[in-house]
Write a protein that holds these residues in place. Structure first.
Motif, PDB file in Angstrom:
ATOM      1  N   LYS A   1       0.739  -1.655   0.085  1.00  0.00           N
ATOM      2  CA  LYS A   1      -0.031  -0.449   0.090  1.00  0.00           C
ATOM      3  C   LYS A   1       0.865   1.114  -0.272  1.00  0.00           C
ATOM      4  O   LYS A   1       0.693   1.821  -0.899  1.00  0.00           O
TER       5      LYS A   1
ATOM      6  N   PHE B   1       4.783  15.510 -12.157  1.00  0.00           N
ATOM      7  CA  PHE B   1       4.498  16.242 -13.117  1.00  0.00           C
ATOM      8  C   PHE B   1       2.967  17.352 -13.241  1.00  0.00           C
ATOM      9  O   PHE B   1       2.669  18.324 -14.089  1.00  0.00           O
ATOM     10  N   SER B   2       3.763  17.791 -11.970  1.00  0.00           N
ATOM     11  CA  SER B   2       2.875  19.279 -11.823  1.00  0.00           C
ATOM     12  C   SER B   2       4.025  19.886 -12.629  1.00  0.00           C
ATOM     13  O   SER B   2       3.225  21.649 -12.665  1.00  0.00           O
ATOM     14  N   GLU B   3       4.603  19.545 -12.781  1.00  0.00           N
ATOM     15  CA  GLU B   3       6.074  20.275 -12.997  1.00  0.00           C
ATOM     16  C   GLU B   3       6.369  20.175 -14.626  1.00  0.00           C
ATOM     17  O   GLU B   3       7.006  20.773 -15.607  1.00  0.00           O
TER      18      GLU B   3
ATOM     19  N   LEU C   1       4.239  10.220 -23.151  1.00  0.00           N
ATOM     20  CA  LEU C   1       3.569   8.382 -23.136  1.00  0.00           C
ATOM     21  C   LEU C   1       4.327   7.985 -23.277  1.00  0.00           C
ATOM     22  O   LEU C   1       4.734   6.698 -23.011  1.00  0.00           O
TER      23      LEU C   1
ATOM     24  N   PHE D   1       6.286   6.294 -19.904  1.00  0.00           N
ATOM     25  CA  PHE D   1       5.631   5.259 -19.727  1.00  0.00           C
ATOM     26  C   PHE D   1       6.423   4.704 -18.797  1.00  0.00           C
ATOM     27  O   PHE D   1       6.366   4.334 -17.403  1.00  0.00           O
TER      28      PHE D   1
ATOM     29  N   PHE E   1       6.552   3.392 -14.589  1.00  0.00           N
ATOM     30  CA  PHE E   1       6.110   2.314 -14.096  1.00  0.00           C
ATOM     31  C   PHE E   1       7.023   1.136 -12.956  1.00  0.00           C
ATOM     32  O   PHE E   1       6.820   0.852 -12.333  1.00  0.00           O
TER      33      PHE E   1
ATOM     34  N   LYS F   1      -3.464  -0.163  12.334  1.00  0.00           N
ATOM     35  CA  LYS F   1      -4.945  -0.740  12.680  1.00  0.00           C
ATOM     36  C   LYS F   1      -5.196  -1.917  11.859  1.00  0.00           C
ATOM     37  O   LYS F   1      -5.886  -3.261  12.445  1.00  0.00           O
TER      38      LYS F   1
ATOM     39  N   ASN G   1      -6.993  -5.392  14.309  1.00  0.00           N
ATOM     40  CA  ASN G   1      -7.956  -5.833  13.639  1.00  0.00           C
ATOM     41  C   ASN G   1      -7.485  -7.772  13.920  1.00  0.00           C
ATOM     42  O   ASN G   1      -8.418  -8.533  13.731  1.00  0.00           O
TER      43      ASN G   1
ATOM     44  N   GLU H   1     -12.397   0.229   7.270  1.00  0.00           N
ATOM     45  CA  GLU H   1     -11.290   0.027   6.492  1.00  0.00           C
ATOM     46  C   GLU H   1     -11.523   0.288   5.499  1.00  0.00           C
ATOM     47  O   GLU H   1     -12.475  -0.056   4.276  1.00  0.00           O
TER      48      GLU H   1
ATOM     49  N   TYR I   1      -8.188  -0.596  -0.066  1.00  0.00           N
ATOM     50  CA  TYR I   1      -7.110  -0.220  -1.476  1.00  0.00           C
ATOM     51  C   TYR I   1      -6.997  -0.942  -2.148  1.00  0.00           C
ATOM     52  O   TYR I   1      -6.742  -0.346  -3.162  1.00  0.00           O
ATOM     53  N   LEU I   2      -6.458  -2.428  -2.282  1.00  0.00           N
ATOM     54  CA  LEU I   2      -6.149  -2.901  -3.303  1.00  0.00           C
ATOM     55  C   LEU I   2      -8.026  -2.764  -4.430  1.00  0.00           C
ATOM     56  O   LEU I   2      -7.229  -2.736  -5.585  1.00  0.00           O
TER      57      LEU I   2
ATOM     58  N   ILE J   1      -3.925   1.661 -16.457  1.00  0.00           N
ATOM     59  CA  ILE J   1      -2.282   1.277 -17.217  1.00  0.00           C
ATOM     60  C   ILE J   1      -2.733   0.502 -18.307  1.00  0.00           C
ATOM     61  O   ILE J   1      -2.210   0.530 -19.472  1.00  0.00           O
TER      62      ILE J   1
ATOM     63  N   THR K   1      -3.486   3.269 -21.096  1.00  0.00           N
ATOM     64  CA  THR K   1      -2.053   4.083 -21.576  1.00  0.00           C
ATOM     65  C   THR K   1      -1.703   2.938 -22.676  1.00  0.00           C
ATOM     66  O   THR K   1      -0.521   3.226 -23.195  1.00  0.00           O
ATOM     67  N   ILE K   2      -1.329   1.967 -22.055  1.00  0.00           N
ATOM     68  CA  ILE K   2      -0.716   1.101 -22.959  1.00  0.00           C
ATOM     69  C   ILE K   2      -0.940   0.891 -24.609  1.00  0.00           C
ATOM     70  O   ILE K   2      -0.675   0.912 -26.057  1.00  0.00           O
TER      71      ILE K   2
ATOM     72  N   ILE L   1      -2.911   3.199 -25.497  1.00  0.00           N
ATOM     73  CA  ILE L   1      -2.913   4.515 -26.390  1.00  0.00           C
ATOM     74  C   ILE L   1      -2.209   4.535 -27.118  1.00  0.00           C
ATOM     75  O   ILE L   1      -1.681   4.933 -28.665  1.00  0.00           O
ATOM     76  N   SER L   2      -1.104   4.113 -26.494  1.00  0.00           N
ATOM     77  CA  SER L   2       0.889   4.228 -27.606  1.00  0.00           C
ATOM     78  C   SER L   2       0.159   3.223 -28.389  1.00  0.00           C
ATOM     79  O   SER L   2       1.380   3.605 -29.827  1.00  0.00           O
TER      80      SER L   2
ATOM     81  N   PHE M   1      -1.676  21.606 -12.053  1.00  0.00           N
ATOM     82  CA  PHE M   1      -1.889  20.111 -11.612  1.00  0.00           C
ATOM     83  C   PHE M   1      -1.323  20.795 -10.213  1.00  0.00           C
ATOM     84  O   PHE M   1      -1.788  20.859  -9.241  1.00  0.00           O
ATOM     85  N   GLN M   2      -0.265  21.731  -9.890  1.00  0.00           N
ATOM     86  CA  GLN M   2       0.362  21.791  -8.741  1.00  0.00           C
ATOM     87  C   GLN M   2      -0.171  23.081  -8.056  1.00  0.00           C
ATOM     88  O   GLN M   2      -0.318  22.981  -7.147  1.00  0.00           O
TER      89      GLN M   2
ATOM     90  N   LEU N   1      -2.318  20.672  -6.088  1.00  0.00           N
ATOM     91  CA  LEU N   1      -1.861  19.951  -5.156  1.00  0.00           C
ATOM     92  C   LEU N   1      -1.338  21.509  -3.645  1.00  0.00           C
ATOM     93  O   LEU N   1      -1.460  20.710  -2.524  1.00  0.00           O
TER      94      LEU N   1
END
Lengths: 127, 459
Positions: A9, A23-25, A30, A33, A37, A120, A124, B128, B131-132, B143, B146-147, B149-150, B173-174, B177
């Motif tokens: 996580k 990526f804000s800067e 593509l 990528f 990754f 947590k 649990n 809880e 997240y997974l 993902i 994106t693959i 599209i490329s 985006f900044q 943030l």
């Protein structure tokens, strides 16, 4: 306490924060990528090392007299303050270089969030 | 609905600080944080002490707008942390307020995420989040898309053009943030938290030593004897030091800056060591049983004498520093010496009260930290650069002109005014004009977020 799931996580969270700041800067292309990754591997490695060395020992070392509530209340505030101090020092000395800023901010939030995940999962498991 | 003030605050935070320097924005942010604190913690603001800290916080906010110097920014940050700490626990000492305030600003949201119920002191597990599953439904499609599209980009020039035409530059985006950081900070402070063992222990610890029946043991007698001899010897030593120092001052007519500088600074070093050791020794001997020992009058007398002699040492240094300032003008270091001497006098007075009224170590720590905090806030309201410049130009017997030029821009108008009224040589005229013009250019280039009081002087 599920350490491996927490590290997974943490890697995900760290990855998102790190690249969101980058990526804000910088403009996202593509072609970048595959590299983005692949960054999962070093980010995951950093998370593994830092979480195992700095957070897990608090939970592993607890004895009968100290449950997870006591560990959280006793150690988390000081951990957070020390982490903040180190991160602030890092930010100042890095001259606000975008990669350093992204690394430091993602480390700060990921480590604090990892405490809540570990606590947590520990709760649990006990329940 | 509950989060609307925080969301508005976060948007305002980004508007104020994104790619901006410090100025009016920090003062507005101070008001914003105060509003958020009041909205979420109405009960805390019913206490007079909290209102007092809020007023001090606003005073530092005003001094940032007026002076925009490092001292006012530091004072404002400390006042902010103190206020947050005060809201989290109204009965704690100021140093615990700093701890609570800092912790709240850094990790208040995460602390609440643990679900620690402050009343029951229990960690409650909140629902809880999977997240997974979240990663699966957002991350994996992203993902794979994106693959693909490329891949498609290489197979169809029209599709390639379409993808290349997508322009996200409209979204900053900044800015988003920075707004998220603002939300995090405001959310942290909206519900201040406490560092548990430290705060509880502090609230439960009073200022008075717990009364003990006087026990006349051999050990206590020996400790009394040891303390009496040690402090008496130190008294004799400080008297000799003072006599030789005063004699040297009266007999010496050498007024070179370097000599004065050495005297003041070596005096200060001696004073620092002397006062710290004095307070530690007094605290050691008056830590417990000796306070209630019936025959401790002589020990108390030599301790009081030592405190008074240290105070005389302080006066001696004040005289040296005042002479230094009279002959060679004001500097930050010389003002710093005076501030340190003021703190020392207060430290000595509180040590005297500690011995006289049977107070404990925590009393000393509490009262002295509050004093240091108050002095910091008061200092931030003074335009030191302006006072240094006015004094050095008009009253000092001699001074370093370059020092005035190196000070912050807060003295630019004063220097220009002085230049207009006096005939200065070409070099000084050029330096003052350059500083003044640079400052005017800097003021004109400031956005509304960075503007300060001097911007209004231009209109």
């Amino acid at each position: 306490m599920n350490t491996s799931l927490t590290i997974l996580k943490a890697t995900g969270l760290s990855f998102i924060i790190f690249w969101a700041i980058i990526f804000s800067e910088e403009k996202f292309m593509l072609d970048m990528f595959p590299y983005v990754f692949l960054s999962f591997i070093p980010i995951g490695f950093c998370c593994l090392i830092v979480i195992c060395l700095t957070i897990c020992p608090f939970f592993w070392a607890k004895n009968e007299s100290k449950d997870s509530d006591t560990i959280l209340k006793t150690y988390f505030p000081f951990y957070a303050i020390i982490l903040f101090t180190l991160c602030s020092y890092g930010l100042i000395t890095s001259n606000l270089n975008i990669f350093s800023v992204a690394f430091i901010i993602s480390a700060f939030f990921t480590l604090l969030k990892s405490w809540t995940w570990l606590a947590k999962s520990h709760k649990n498991k006990k329940a | 609905m509950k989060n609307i003030p925080l969301i508005i605050g976060a948007l305002l935070f980004s508007t104020l600080f994104h790619k901006q320097g410090i100025g009016l924005n920090l003062s507005i942010f101070n008001i914003l944080t105060l509003i958020v604190l009041i909205i979420y913690n109405k009960n805390a603001f019913k206490q007079k002490s909290t209102i007092a800290y809020a007023v001090l916080y606003l005073i530092t906010a005003a001094s940032i707008f007026i002076y925009n110097n490092s001292l006012s920014i530091i004072a404002n940050t400390i006042a902010f942390i103190t206020l947050i700490g005060q809201v989290s626990e109204q009965n704690s000492s100021i140093y615990v307020n700093w701890l609570n305030g800092l912790y709240t600003c850094i990790a208040g949201l995460f602390h609440r995420n643990f679900g620690v119920n402050e009343n029951e002191q229990k960690v409650e597990s909140k629902k809880e989040i999977d997240y997974l599953h979240l990663a699966k439904i957002i991350g994996i499609p992203l993902i794979i898309l994106t693959i693909f599209i490329s891949l498609y980009k290489n197979g169809n020039p029209m599709f390639n053009g379409l993808i290349n035409d997508i322009d996200f530059s409209i979204i900053n985006f900044q800015w988003i943030l920075v707004a998220l950081c603002g939300y995090y900070l405001l959310s942290n402070i909206s519900n201040p938290v406490i560092v548990d063992p430290a705060t509880i222990n502090d609230v439960q610890t009073g200022n008075i030593l717990p009364y003990q029946e006087s026990i006349e043991t051999d050990n206590l007698k020996k400790e009394h004897q040891f303390g009496f001899i040690l402090i008496t010897a130190l008294n004799a030593l400080i008297i000799i030091f003072l006599i030789t120092d005063i004699t040297y001052l009266l007999s010496s007519n050498d007024l070179r800056a370097s000599v004065f500088s050495n005297q003041v600074h070596s005096g200060i070093n001696a004073l620092i060591a002397s006062i710290i050791i004095a307070i530690i020794i007094i605290l050691y001997f008056f830590r417990g049983d000796l306070n209630f020992y019936k025959k401790n009058k002589n020990l108390k007398l030599v301790a009081y004498t030592w405190i008074i002699l240290n105070a005389i040492l302080v006066i001696n240094i004040i005289i040296k520093d005042a002479q230094y300032i009279y002959y060679f003008g004001l500097t930050y270091k010389r003002i710093g010496v005076l501030v340190y001497l003021l703190l020392t006098v207060i430290g000595l007075v509180t040590t005297f009260i500690k011995v006289k009224d049977l107070k404990n170590f925590w009393y000393l720590f509490r009262i002295n930290t509050v004093t240091a905090f108050t002095i910091l806030i008061v200092s931030s309201t003074i335009n030191w650069d302006s006072y240094i410049t006015i004094y050095n130009l008009n009253y000092a017997k001699s001074m370093d002109f370059n020092y005035l030029i190196e000070l912050s821009n807060n003295n630019a108008f004063i220097l220009k005014n002085y230049l207009d009224k006096n005939n200065l040589n070409d070099k000084k005229t050029l330096t003052i004009n350059r500083k003044f013009k640079n400052y005017l250019r800097e003021l004109k280039n400031k956005s509304w977020q960075e503007s300060q009081f001097d911007n209004f002087k231009l209109k």
